[in-house]
Write a protein that holds these residues in place. Structure first.
Motif: not given
Length: 485
Positions: A225-228, A381-394, A396-406
């Motif tokens: 559940s990487y979106e969470s 790539l090895f762990r991704s179930e589909s291109l949709t999963f891969l695109a979604g993970y990548v 969210h991976l680069f949505r590093l807008r802040s790095f707070s304590y939370s």
């Protein structure tokens, strides 16, 4: 009785069960007379396979018997110089290899065939070790046809090689030459070889139960559940996923090789510190060495290797990595993973290293970082179930807008779900740091040719790993990742 049933049921997936079975097998093996050890080894392997999955014991026994018979017929036909006999040898070889590939394809790609030909097929369970013993059979038959080895006339010895239980779960893919030769000479207790084996078993246990089993739940939680989770958690999961795959697979390989040496059989390493490679071509000379060398000898070289033009050589490389991807799984993502590594290998510039280049240390460090970075996304790539999963993970991976304590709390909390997550996280990092230091020291000593220093370090290193395994080892039934391939 229930405890015995649980132990037998987890024999093929639980490291403690496999280790206990191995110890008992080694003790029994060395207690019987030398002339009876071939039969004992085969009986132990058949028992192991039967306890793991009795349903497919007939299949593996049938493939073993067929390939042994074909090997003898191929040798007999190859020895005759007539054109007719050579054609007969080629037909027998092609039949044996095709049969092994077909059986492997039916179990591994049954969903693909069902969809392609529009029929319903009940889900088939992958037989234990099918990929590994199929590759052993293929290389054995091919080597006889190429006159690289003679056929094994002892069915007991050959079956002992194909069914050798320490290599059934996750390899390595050992070749027949040395194994059968040592088996024919009579296997004896070799104290030096046994000492090496024990050290490798301890090292493998540390990688498996202290590191791989400790970080696997976190990786699975984030990927599920990487979106969470914040981007920091996704980056941490990406890093730990690369560590998990290496420690799980290399850990079992070391255990299997160590047990092999306890039987008195030599076995080459299957990993050689791959994350310290300076380019992706070197990475594949260090990662899953038995598979890499198998693909080189039985696919790359027969296709022409690098003896053909530059374009053909690159196509050969891509073909090898496409096969490597297909071997790993039946989804398009595995094929893309293979193509990804094929492209990275093609992009490595040809030529020898120039030691006179400026800043060699910095170049080496940057090369290692580049290889690890490429590996991170390769394993995604090895762990991704589909291109949709891969695109979604990548994404969210680069949505590093802040790095707070939370964000930090949300990234570490999945380790345990409560306030102990910090201690758990720090423990995992310390264990990874211990492994990194040991591997860097091994690399330095190996490059310097300082074998004596490595021998002196062995005693304290073994004691340290035993202590860490007892203190931080995970107790459970965690399976082996590569047992599914």
């Amino acid at each position: 009785m229930s405890l015995l049933g649980m132990w037998l049921g987890s024999l093929g997936s639980n490291v403690y069960s496999i280790l206990l079975f191995s110890i008992l097998s080694v003790l029994i093996f060395h207690m019987v007379p030398i002339r009876e050890r071939k039969m004992v080894l085969l009986a132990e392997s058949l028992l192991f396979y039967g306890l793991c999955d009795l349903r497919f014991l007939g299949l593996v026994a049938g493939e073993t018997l067929l390939s042994w018979y074909l090997g003898r017929k191929i040798e007999g036909s190859s020895a005759v110089l007539s054109e007719r006999e050579r054609k007969s040898a080629n037909i027998l070889t092609a039949f044996g290899i095709t049969a092994s590939v077909a059986i492997l394809a039916v179990f591994k790609y049954e969903h693909f065939f069902a969809e392609a030909f529009s029929f319903t097929l009940a889900e088939l369970v992958m037989p234990l070790g099918l990929s590994y013993y199929s590759f052993r059979i293929i290389s054995y038959l091919a080597d006889i046809r190429r006159n690289r080895r003679r056929a094994e006339h002892s069915l007991i010895a050959y079956a002992g090689y194909i069914l050798f239980f320490p290599h059934m779960v996750s390899g390595p893919i050992v070749r027949s030459e040395n194994f059968l030769e040592e088996l024919s000479d009579g296997l004896r207790w070799n104290p030096e070889l046994a000492e090496e084996g024990i050290c490798q078993i301890i090292s493998g246990l540390f990688k498996k139960i202290v590191i791989a089993d400790r970080i696997q739940p976190y990786v699975s939680t984030i990927f599920a559940s990487y979106e969470s989770y914040p981007a920091a958690a996704l980056w941490l999961a990406l890093f730990l996923n690369a560590c998990y795959i290496y420690c799980d697979f290399a850990g079992y390989s070391e255990i299997a090789i160590g047990v092999t040496k306890l039987f008195g059989i030599t076995c080459e390493p299957n990993f050689n510190r791959p994350y310290l490679a300076e380019n992706m071509k070197e990475f594949w000379h260090r990662w899953h060495i038995s598979l890499s060398s198998w693909l080189r000898d039985y696919i790359y070289i027969p296709l022409g290797g690098n003896r053909v033009g530059k374009l053909r050589t690159k196509l050969n490389v891509m073909a090898v990595f496409a096969v490597c991807g297909i071997w790993h799984g039946n989804t398009p993502m595995y094929l893309l993973w293979g193509i990804y590594h094929g492209i990275l290998n093609i992009l490595v510039p040809a030529g020898k290293k120039d030691s006179k280049k400026r800043f060699p240390g910095l170049r080496k460090a940057l090369g290692i970082l580049w290889v690890f970075f490429c590996s991170l996304f390769g394993w995604l790539l090895f762990r991704s179930e589909s291109l949709t999963f891969l695109a979604g993970y990548v994404k969210h991976l680069f949505r590093l807008r802040s790095f707070s304590y939370s964000d930090i709390v949300a990234s570490i909390l999945p380790f345990t779900g409560d306030m102990t997550c910090v201690a758990y996280f720090l423990t995992a990092l310390v264990m990874l740091a211990v492994l990194a230091v040991m591997e860097i020291r091994d690399e330095i000593h190996q490059n310097a040719g300082d074998g004596k220093c490595l021998s002196r370090e062995r005693a304290w290193r073994v004691m340290l790993l035993v202590l860490l395994s007892l203190m931080f080892g995970m107790v459970g039934s965690g399976s082996f990742l590569y047992a599914n391939y």
